[in-house]
Scaffold this active site. Structure first.
Site, PDB file in Angstrom:
ATOM      1  CE  LYS A 137      -3.732   1.516   2.209  1.00 15.23           C
ATOM      2  NZ  LYS A 137      -4.616   1.777   3.860  1.00 15.23           N
TER       3      LYS A 137
ATOM      4  CB  SER B 121      -7.580   3.483   2.759  1.00 17.47           C
ATOM      5  OG  SER B 121      -7.575   3.311   3.569  1.00 17.47           O
TER       6      SER B 121
ATOM      7  CB  SER C 298      -8.510   0.914   5.827  1.00 15.22           C
ATOM      8  OG  SER C 298      -9.388   2.351   5.622  1.00 15.22           O
TER       9      SER C 298
END
Lengths: 101, 480
Positions: free
Chosen positions: B73, B148, B172
């Site tokens: 990420k 996210s 997330s």
């Protein structure tokens, strides 16, 4: 707390105040929309006030850990060049800032 | 491809690390125009994999993940690879160091394939707040992959890579896992070092593995867990072999089906899939009983108040001088004006909303009324969870109350916040939780969420693995 200041609405002048504290210069074109969005979000958050928290301690960290100390020993770290590599304006290895005085 | 199949292929000599990396890069190149899971694709992944192959050829221990292609990420620092956090503010920022988890993955022989699409500074549940545009759901590219960590989940679900790291502050990693039919594990707070994770809400977030299957997240957790002198909140708790633990029998166990997780606003199709999945959990040895945790109805506003308050403080570091988006000072312009212009131009709307509301909640006069109040309700949420865990070994419910929505469908910020209703409480309490595929409704995946006691990831993984054996995921493959 006065109704309308903290709770149901978030006025444009309040928005300006907190945006300025947060160092975000808003465009006048976005102020009305943001104030109304934040006002609606705050109204939704208001429900936590129903909860009886008399005598309840706040939780700021779930680990329960307190100050974890270690010896102050120098170790490997970034070089000055690496640490300043992302700065847009530099002078003699230092980061250049706007005028402070 | 399952995470450990990739590792076994390299170990048994069926494939070289370089071949796996090349295959991943080729798949990424082919699928990215549709999926957009990556903000940055690694340029030297194959070279890095060749180095792993040389290590193996020399007979050295190349690590437990030797040759595993992995996506990271874009809020987890990888030295020399741009780290944008999905924001204009960091669009050109290149970290000069590795996050602890990245050092650990590299030490185990993993090969980093790139940095994945995320909501700006992890603030969102769909990747739609990403400055570079959203990632797409591999099951239906007109829909969001969740967020996210949506890019990480989409990269795994689309088969671009067999493993990824996300982060989970309020769901997330679990939300995009649920939306993409993958497995996402949010570890106990303190299980994994946060050093090198760009901080959003420090008391809530944990770096979290995402994989196609349970053993995948178990293997990744084993590689990244452990105490770290650079993160004082990382816990000094022994790291077991999570893969071995996962494959052990769970025995008989008690599952509390949390009533509040099936509240008003839960899509009936999701609820039905989750009830069906719970029957499989029963087959795996669980006894099911409904439990009510009344405090959970306040978890969402409590979470948002704390996350916004912490973010207003954490994001104060972005000034455009030392790193990040930079504007030139106008003649005679001072600090305040320059910073305020820089931050206004560098941050997107959602980040501004959260910083400003957080600043408000922390400000003199409102601090007790909002921030401290939320911190007290947080105490009650934790208390209620611990009470429930006296009667149950696992708590369960849907991960998300809905199926993945269409890109652009949810315009109002509050309606997006509401979708986090089932995931945020776990972060408030610091508990470990996993999202497992619960099946498909209309071709779209839903997630079953299981929650365990603090540091009981081994048991959570056992139950998850037993469930996986019965349901047989990941058999379904997304269309794209």
């Amino acid at each position: 707390m006065a109704e309308g200041s903290a709770g149901k609405r978030f006025t444009v002048s309040e928005l300006r105040k907190y945006a300025s504290l947060a160092k975000i210069k808003l465009q006048s074109s976005e102020e009305v929309r943001l104030a109304s969005e934040l006002g609606r979000i705050l109204s939704y958050f208001e429900q936590i006030k129903e909860v009886d928290t008399e005598g309840v301690e706040p939780t700021y960290s779930v680990t329960g850990a307190v100050n974890r100390l270690r010896e102050d020993r120098p170790g490997p770290c970034l070089s000055q060049d690496e640490a300043t590599a992302n700065a847009a304006e530099k002078e003699r290895g230092y980061v250049k800032s706007p005028k402070a005085f | 491809m399952r995470t450990l199949s990739a590792v076994m292929d390299v170990k048994n000599g069926n494939a070289t690390a370089a071949e796996l990396a090349a295959r991943a890069m080729e798949t990424i190149e082919r699928k990215e125009p549709l999926i957009r899971a990556f903000i940055t694709v690694a340029e030297r992944a194959v070279e890095a994999a060749e180095e792993v192959d040389r290590k193996i050829a020399r007979g050295e221990d190349a690590g437990s993940l030797a040759g595993l292609p992995i996506a990271i990420k874009d809020n987890i620092s990888v030295k020399g690879m741009r780290n944008t956090c999905g924001s204009r503010m960091l669009a050109n920022y290149v970290p000069p160091y590795n996050a602890t988890v990245v050092d650990k993955l590299l030490a185990q022989g993993a090969v980093i394939c790139g940095k994945t699409t995320m909501d700006e500074f992890a603030m969102g549940s769909s990747t739609e707040t990403c400055f570079f545009g959203p990632a797409r759901n591999p099951w239906d590219v007109s829909r969001v992959p969740g967020g996210s960590s949506g890019g990480s989940a989409a990269a795994v679900a689309s088969g671009e890579v067999p493993a990824a790291l996300g982060s989970d502050t309020g769901g997330s990693a679990r939300c995009p896992a649920a939306f993409t039919g993958t497995v996402g594990l949010k570890p106990t707070y303190g299980r994994v070092s946060r050093w090198g994770l760009v901080s959003y809400s420090h008391s809530l977030e944990q770096i979290s593995p995402i994989a196609p299957d349970v053993l995948g997240v178990a293997a990744l957790l084993g590689a990244i867990a452990g105490s770290d002198g650079r993160d004082a909140t990382s816990a000094e708790v022994e790291v077991p072999s999570y893969v071995d633990e996962a494959t052990a029998e769970p025995g008989r166990f008690r599952v509390g089906v949390v009533k509040e997780f099936f509240g008003e606003g839960t899509d009936e199709r999701v609820a039905n899939l989750v009830y069906g999945a719970l029957e499989k959990v029963k087959e795996a040895g669980g006894s099911l009983e409904q439990v009510s945790i009344p405090c959970l109805r306040y978890a969402l506003p409590t979470y948002y108040l704390i996350a916004m308050s912490e973010c207003s403080s954490n994001l104060s570091r972005f000034d455009g001088l030392r790193y990040g988006f930079h504007l030139d000072a106008k003649p005679n312009e001072g600090w305040d004006e320059l910073f305020s212009r820089t931050r206004a131009a560098g941050f997107g709307d959602e980040v501004k909303r959260r910083i400003i509301l957080g600043t408000f909640a922390l400000s003199a006069g409102y601090y007790d009324e909002w921030f401290v109040k939320a911190a007290k309700v947080r105490t009650l949420v934790i208390r209620d969870f611990l009470r429930a865990f006296k009667s149950f070994d696992i708590l369960a419910g849907p991960t998300m109350p809905c199926l993945p929505w269409k890109v652009g469908e949810l315009a109002d910020p509050l309606s997006v916040y509401r979708m986090d209703v089932d995931t945020v409480a776990v972060n408030l309490a610091g508990l470990p939780a996993i999202s497992l595929p619960a099946g498909l409704a209309g071709g779209l995946p839903a997630g079953l969420q299981l929650i365990g006691r603090h540091f009981e990831e081994p048991f959570l993984l056992r139950v998850s693995y037993a469930y996986e054996q019965i349901t047989g995921f990941p058999k379904n493959v997304p269309v794209s």
